[in-house]
Design an enzyme around this catalytic site. Sequence first.
Site, PDB file in Angstrom:
ATOM      1  N   GLU A 121       0.836  -1.208   0.000  1.00  0.00           N
ATOM      2  CA  GLU A 121       0.000   0.000   0.000  1.00  0.00           C
ATOM      3  C   GLU A 121       0.867   1.252   0.000  1.00  0.00           C
ATOM      4  O   GLU A 121       0.549   2.240  -0.653  1.00  0.00           O
ATOM      5  CB  GLU A 121      -0.890   0.039   1.236  1.00  0.00           C
ATOM      6  CG  GLU A 121      -1.962  -0.993   1.318  1.00  0.00           C
ATOM      7  CD  GLU A 121      -2.744  -0.836   2.598  1.00  0.00           C
ATOM      8  OE1 GLU A 121      -3.830  -0.219   2.523  1.00  0.00           O
ATOM      9  OE2 GLU A 121      -2.282  -1.301   3.660  1.00  0.00           O
ATOM     10  N   LYS A 158     -10.322   5.764   2.841  1.00  0.00           N
ATOM     11  CA  LYS A 158      -9.391   5.165   1.885  1.00  0.00           C
ATOM     12  C   LYS A 158     -10.225   4.431   0.849  1.00  0.00           C
ATOM     13  O   LYS A 158     -11.049   3.585   1.194  1.00  0.00           O
ATOM     14  CB  LYS A 158      -8.469   4.171   2.587  1.00  0.00           C
ATOM     15  CG  LYS A 158      -7.561   3.408   1.630  1.00  0.00           C
ATOM     16  CD  LYS A 158      -6.850   2.247   2.294  1.00  0.00           C
ATOM     17  CE  LYS A 158      -5.776   2.764   3.200  1.00  0.00           C
ATOM     18  NZ  LYS A 158      -4.894   1.676   3.658  1.00  0.00           N
ATOM     19  N   GLU A 196      -6.785   5.869  11.558  1.00  0.00           N
ATOM     20  CA  GLU A 196      -7.031   6.399  12.901  1.00  0.00           C
ATOM     21  C   GLU A 196      -5.939   7.396  13.297  1.00  0.00           C
ATOM     22  O   GLU A 196      -6.214   8.437  13.898  1.00  0.00           O
ATOM     23  CB  GLU A 196      -7.084   5.250  13.924  1.00  0.00           C
ATOM     24  CG  GLU A 196      -8.278   4.329  13.752  1.00  0.00           C
ATOM     25  CD  GLU A 196      -8.080   3.206  12.732  1.00  0.00           C
ATOM     26  OE1 GLU A 196      -8.933   2.299  12.708  1.00  0.00           O
ATOM     27  OE2 GLU A 196      -7.097   3.231  11.946  1.00  0.00           O
ATOM     28  N   TYR A 229     -10.449  29.011   5.601  1.00  0.00           N
ATOM     29  CA  TYR A 229     -10.660  27.704   4.959  1.00  0.00           C
ATOM     30  C   TYR A 229      -9.430  27.248   4.180  1.00  0.00           C
ATOM     31  O   TYR A 229      -9.114  26.061   4.155  1.00  0.00           O
ATOM     32  CB  TYR A 229     -11.831  27.733   3.985  1.00  0.00           C
ATOM     33  CG  TYR A 229     -13.102  28.355   4.473  1.00  0.00           C
ATOM     34  CD1 TYR A 229     -13.428  28.394   5.829  1.00  0.00           C
ATOM     35  CD2 TYR A 229     -13.992  28.897   3.581  1.00  0.00           C
ATOM     36  CE1 TYR A 229     -14.614  28.954   6.260  1.00  0.00           C
ATOM     37  CE2 TYR A 229     -15.192  29.468   4.006  1.00  0.00           C
ATOM     38  CZ  TYR A 229     -15.486  29.501   5.346  1.00  0.00           C
ATOM     39  OH  TYR A 229     -16.654  30.063   5.763  1.00  0.00           O
TER      40      TYR A 229
END
Length: 116
Positions: free
Chosen positions: A21, A98, A72, A53
């Site tokens: 990955e 993801k 996380e 922003y």
Amino acid sequence: MGKVSLEGMEFYARHGYYEEERKIGNKYSVDVTLDVDFSEAAMADKLEGTVNYERVYEVIAEVMNIDAQLLEHLAGKIIRQLKEEFPQVNLVEVKVSKYNPPIKGLCHRATVTLEG
């Protein structure tokens, strides 16, 4: 008190638990909501009374550019960085997704939601 949200931010990054990955990379999306008192901006039409922003996006992009194993961890780091950058923010909710996670089956995306 009010909420400011940026939704659907997309990034290509090399996060993941598996080495493959991190080599190949993947598409991620981030949604963030900030609880902030922007009553001054609502009354006086001044940027100083709210969060910028553009800078919120930049902070998130900086975090997403640093490789991590877990969604996380990314969510937690985004919260910490935003609260450091914007001390007037009371609460941050972040959702990190993801796309096409490496599981044995069809799954459009895996998502983690965290607030702090």
